[in-house]
Write a protein that holds these residues in place. Structure first.
Motif: not given
Length: 64
Positions: A1-8, A10-24
């Motif tokens: 997921m961090k690689k996706v964020i590096q690529y884009d 400004s993608s809130t979807f990627s940040y939000n998904l990473l936040g959900e993963i950390y939460t889980k």
């Protein structure tokens, strides 16, 4: 997921998904940091809800 964020970054979807993963994974401090970044890019109800869940599970709330 961090690689996706590096690529884009400004993608809130990627940040939000990473936040959900950390939460889980019960890594609430990291989740809060990522979700605050997400909210700084674009404020959505989903982002706010996920942030609220993290604060609650991390016991960061006020008692009256």
């Amino acid at each position: 997921m961090k690689k996706v964020i590096q690529y884009d970054p400004s993608s809130t979807f990627s940040y939000n998904l990473l936040g959900e993963i950390y939460t889980k994974n019960h890594d609430y401090e990291e989740a809060i940091e990522v979700l605050l970044k997400t909210i700084s890019i674009q404020l959505t109800l989903e982002n706010l809800n996920n942030l609220g869940v993290c604060y609650y599970k991390n016991k960061e709330y006020f008692h009256r």
